[in-house]
Design a protein around this motif. Sequence first.
Motif, PDB file in Angstrom:
ATOM      1  N   GLU A 106       0.837  -1.213   0.000  1.00  0.00           N
ATOM      2  CA  GLU A 106       0.000   0.000   0.000  1.00  0.00           C
ATOM      3  C   GLU A 106       0.865   1.254   0.000  1.00  0.00           C
ATOM      4  OE1 GLU A 106      -3.488   0.556  -0.061  1.00  0.00           O
ATOM      5  OE2 GLU A 106      -3.380  -1.510  -0.761  1.00  0.00           O
ATOM      6  N   GLY A 115       2.466   1.673  -3.291  1.00  0.00           N
ATOM      7  CA  GLY A 115       1.477   2.176  -4.248  1.00  0.00           C
ATOM      8  C   GLY A 115       1.250   3.667  -4.063  1.00  0.00           C
ATOM      9  N   LEU A 116       1.150   4.102  -2.792  1.00  0.00           N
ATOM     10  CA  LEU A 116       0.952   5.530  -2.531  1.00  0.00           C
ATOM     11  C   LEU A 116       2.173   6.344  -2.984  1.00  0.00           C
ATOM     12  CD1 LEU A 116      -0.780   5.425   0.955  1.00  0.00           C
ATOM     13  CD2 LEU A 116      -1.804   6.143  -1.200  1.00  0.00           C
ATOM     14  N   ASP A 121       4.247   5.528  -5.341  1.00  0.00           N
ATOM     15  CA  ASP A 121       4.216   5.551  -6.816  1.00  0.00           C
ATOM     16  C   ASP A 121       3.233   6.610  -7.319  1.00  0.00           C
ATOM     17  OD1 ASP A 121       6.120   3.569  -6.907  1.00  0.00           O
ATOM     18  OD2 ASP A 121       4.687   1.938  -7.328  1.00  0.00           O
ATOM     19  N   GLU A 122       2.065   6.688  -6.659  1.00  0.00           N
ATOM     20  CA  GLU A 122       1.067   7.695  -7.058  1.00  0.00           C
ATOM     21  C   GLU A 122       1.613   9.102  -6.838  1.00  0.00           C
ATOM     22  OE1 GLU A 122      -2.900   7.333  -5.425  1.00  0.00           O
ATOM     23  OE2 GLU A 122      -2.831   5.147  -5.654  1.00  0.00           O
ATOM     24  N   LEU A 123       2.307   9.321  -5.680  1.00  0.00           N
ATOM     25  CA  LEU A 123       2.865  10.648  -5.398  1.00  0.00           C
ATOM     26  C   LEU A 123       3.929  11.026  -6.435  1.00  0.00           C
ATOM     27  CD1 LEU A 123       3.271  10.723  -1.527  1.00  0.00           C
ATOM     28  CD2 LEU A 123       1.913  12.262  -2.930  1.00  0.00           C
ATOM     29  N   GLU A 124       4.755  10.041  -6.781  1.00  0.00           N
ATOM     30  CA  GLU A 124       5.784  10.319  -7.788  1.00  0.00           C
ATOM     31  C   GLU A 124       5.147  10.662  -9.125  1.00  0.00           C
ATOM     32  OE1 GLU A 124       8.812   7.318  -8.067  1.00  0.00           O
ATOM     33  OE2 GLU A 124       9.196   7.435  -5.907  1.00  0.00           O
ATOM     34  N   GLU A 125       4.095   9.966  -9.486  1.00  0.00           N
ATOM     35  CA  GLU A 125       3.388  10.264 -10.743  1.00  0.00           C
ATOM     36  C   GLU A 125       2.802  11.660 -10.705  1.00  0.00           C
ATOM     37  OE1 GLU A 125       0.352   7.672 -12.431  1.00  0.00           O
ATOM     38  OE2 GLU A 125       1.595   5.967 -11.841  1.00  0.00           O
ATOM     39  N   GLN A 126       2.220  11.973  -9.559  1.00  0.00           N
ATOM     40  CA  GLN A 126       1.587  13.278  -9.415  1.00  0.00           C
ATOM     41  C   GLN A 126       2.652  14.369  -9.484  1.00  0.00           C
ATOM     42  OE1 GLN A 126      -0.642  13.652  -5.828  1.00  0.00           O
ATOM     43  NE2 GLN A 126      -2.380  14.515  -6.909  1.00  0.00           N
ATOM     44  N   ASP A 180       3.646  14.699 -13.018  1.00  0.00           N
ATOM     45  CA  ASP A 180       2.605  15.409 -13.773  1.00  0.00           C
ATOM     46  C   ASP A 180       2.648  16.911 -13.453  1.00  0.00           C
ATOM     47  OD1 ASP A 180       1.756  13.070 -14.941  1.00  0.00           O
ATOM     48  OD2 ASP A 180       0.020  12.799 -13.590  1.00  0.00           O
TER      49      ASP A 180
END
Length: 165
Positions: free
Chosen positions: A144, A147-148, A150-155, A158
């Motif tokens: 988890e 995953g979080l 990874d999402e922060l890095e993507e954000q 972006d």
Amino acid sequence: MADDEITQPKRGGRKQKNDRGDRFGEFTEMFARGMGTPAFLVGMTIVCGFWLIYNSIVPEDGQFDPERLGFPLLTLVLSLQASYAAPLLLLAQNRQDDRDRVQIEHDRMRAERNLNDTEYLAREVTALRMAMRDMATKDWLRAEIKGLLDELEEQRADDSRARDT
């Protein structure tokens, strides 16, 4: 559980006002215990032997149970003893049966309580196992968090691309 509950037999529907029945019952048990000992048998043998020898050796004027008549008094005494011993032994046995019934009832109730306790504990263990399945494990938490992250890095990626354009 009081000790008296086991040692005393259950009474019938009516309560007794005095303990004569219990005293007599205790006497019958004491009598039965006494008759079942080697000391009693040896004592009876000695008394009968002395009786027979005395009434055989002493002159007929001194005999209290004449040998020539076949020792009628000894026969009477032994018959009387036997006629009282049998019912007293049966009474003592009945009291023991009553005590055994009370003990069996207590054992049954104790076994029932133990069964209920065991079933309760089994249900609790099952509930704990089910709760443990729903509990987060290290691996799940790592996944988890990864995953979080990874999402922060993507954000962030972006956001930095959006600022660059």
